[in-house]
Enzyme design. Sequence first.
Site, PDB file in Angstrom:
ATOM      1  N   CYS A  56     -22.712  11.037   2.499  1.00 45.29           N
ATOM      2  CA  CYS A  56     -22.512  12.481   2.681  1.00 45.29           C
ATOM      3  C   CYS A  56     -22.718  13.241   1.373  1.00 45.29           C
ATOM      4  O   CYS A  56     -23.128  14.404   1.385  1.00 45.29           O
ATOM      5  CB  CYS A  56     -21.107  12.773   3.204  1.00 45.29           C
ATOM      6  N   LYS A 131     -13.511  16.778   4.038  1.00 43.77           N
ATOM      7  CA  LYS A 131     -12.437  17.461   3.315  1.00 43.77           C
ATOM      8  C   LYS A 131     -12.957  18.256   2.133  1.00 43.77           C
ATOM      9  O   LYS A 131     -12.233  19.074   1.562  1.00 43.77           O
ATOM     10  CB  LYS A 131     -11.384  16.448   2.858  1.00 43.77           C
ATOM     11  N   CYS A 201     -22.309  13.368   8.559  1.00 47.00           N
ATOM     12  CA  CYS A 201     -22.402  12.797   9.912  1.00 47.00           C
ATOM     13  C   CYS A 201     -23.064  13.765  10.878  1.00 47.00           C
ATOM     14  O   CYS A 201     -22.775  14.964  10.877  1.00 47.00           O
ATOM     15  CB  CYS A 201     -21.023  12.401  10.413  1.00 47.00           C
ATOM     16  N   GLU A 452      -6.931   9.873  10.777  1.00 49.87           N
ATOM     17  CA  GLU A 452      -7.742  10.149  11.960  1.00 49.87           C
ATOM     18  C   GLU A 452      -7.855   8.898  12.825  1.00 49.87           C
ATOM     19  O   GLU A 452      -8.001   7.789  12.308  1.00 49.87           O
ATOM     20  CB  GLU A 452      -9.147  10.603  11.549  1.00 49.87           C
ATOM     21  N   SER A 478     -10.889  12.338  14.288  1.00 52.76           N
ATOM     22  CA  SER A 478     -12.188  12.629  13.704  1.00 52.76           C
ATOM     23  C   SER A 478     -12.929  13.607  14.598  1.00 52.76           C
ATOM     24  O   SER A 478     -12.695  13.666  15.811  1.00 52.76           O
ATOM     25  CB  SER A 478     -12.993  11.333  13.583  1.00 52.76           C
TER      26      SER A 478
END
Length: 565
Positions: A56, A131, A201, A452, A478
């Site tokens: 990411c 986050k 994602c 999560e 999630s």
Amino acid sequence: MNSKPSAKLRPYSSLVLDGLSRAPSRAMLYPVGYKESDFSKPQIGVASTWSMVTPCNMHIDQLARESALGIDSAGGKATIFNTITISDGISMGTEGMRYSLVSREVIADSIETVVGCQGFDGFVAIGGCDKNMPGCMIAIARLNRAAVFVYGGTILPGCLAGKNLDIVSVFEAVGQRAAEKISGKELHDVESCAIPGAGSCGGMYTANTMASAIEALGFSLPNSSAQAAISDHKTKDCRDAGVAVLNLLKKGIRPSDIFSKEAFENAVTVCIALGGSTNAVLHLLAMAHSANVRLTIEDFTRIGKRVPVLADLKPSGRYLMSELVEIGGIVPMMKTLLAEGLLHGGCLTVTGKTLKQNLSAFKHYPKNQKIIAPVSKPLKKESHLVILRGNLAPDGAVAKISGKEGERFSGKARVFESEEKALSAILAGKIRKGDVIVIRYEGPRGGPGMREMLSPTSAVMGRGLGKDVALITDGRFSGGTHGFVVGHITPEAFEGGPLAIVRDGDAITIDATTRKLSLGISAKEIAKRLAAWKKPKPRYRRGVLAKYAAHVSTASQGAVTDFGF
């Protein structure tokens, strides 16, 4: 040293760099590349969340350099600095996941610390994973200095046998393998193909949800939230963001001029229309708290009654974010929502223009596209994010009800004291049709960190029980989770909420139409069980998790660490 530019453009850096007494400060900056002429320029930070711990964020160092080029070209002096990131996808289902939500606060604190200490006049914040984005925005709100947020961009899909894959494909393949629906080789093929490179994602999971929300809020340039991570569009977005910060300084526009109740309502509206993550509730509450805007879980109910779900995006839908990018991103959808009176067009944005003015320059979606439904024929007439109350969640809970699972579920409780124990039971085939899986002591304080539950929910889906089993928890989900799920149950079990006294076999009802989460025992029995309940000892007594548990607010308050100050 002579400093000519207006104090308006250097409200903070002039205090750090100008005059006789600040010679030591200037001396410290020559070795990091400053020239004498740089000291008189607006000082603009670039908060980079680059790290090689996750795809990411693995490219964000390059994006930060592009933003720095944009800043320098517009007459500012850019300084890149880093903060942390963690990977939800890698830590999911482990003890490490307890640090996930905590990282939001660490990111916000670290950006605030660097920008405040260094006297930057403004900054660009670039985030990639879940986050990062609310962490950046919390810092932007606290500092109230000219700032633009840049989303690192979405990942492209993996591909196997002509089928698109993403990280949730892997989680669900684990459940399929446990149910012996696929072979070990097939599982390996999925895991080795699902993540092809850099980017967040690929479905409407938390990263894409929050990027879209921040754009709707007015803090990203148009369509920043809908660009591939590795693309010319994203490179230009980063450079333009650097220029935009200087424009905000010149116009005297601060974040407090952009943050408003109406702007947050726009963010909630876009999250709903996109079928976004339940984490949006938690993060938007936290961001609003930092911006001194009163947003509550009841606002999600109020807005949700009039805003439809339009996007057929994963996890509940068919398409990936990269496919939405190809047809124009979220801006055409926002244009439609504005025309329907569902957005506040007069809200100011980081372009220096209103949301309505920004949207006017864009075209509608191409004809015959199937990803975004018309408002007249929505996928769901009301929000999929349903705030529940009842004797099991007196202070609220968040359900994700796409409509495909139905609107009501009743079953018998199967109680687990942790995520790991629940996952073991699911993979071992011990969960049956009609069960309501209860996972407790996973809240903000009890976890701590509010993990999560993607591993257990994906295992449920992988075993083919998505319509036959529900899962409730004081933890989170999630953005990749789908199925009949309820999280953020407040008060959490660790604080003596009713979830703490649920027993195996108790009847539990989730009703999205009445917005109730009910435990099928009498008020007298609930009181009796609560009187006998004893609070567990904290899992951590030192370090960041202990500090977090001592200060964090409830999920219904955004799980912030400075509530009530």
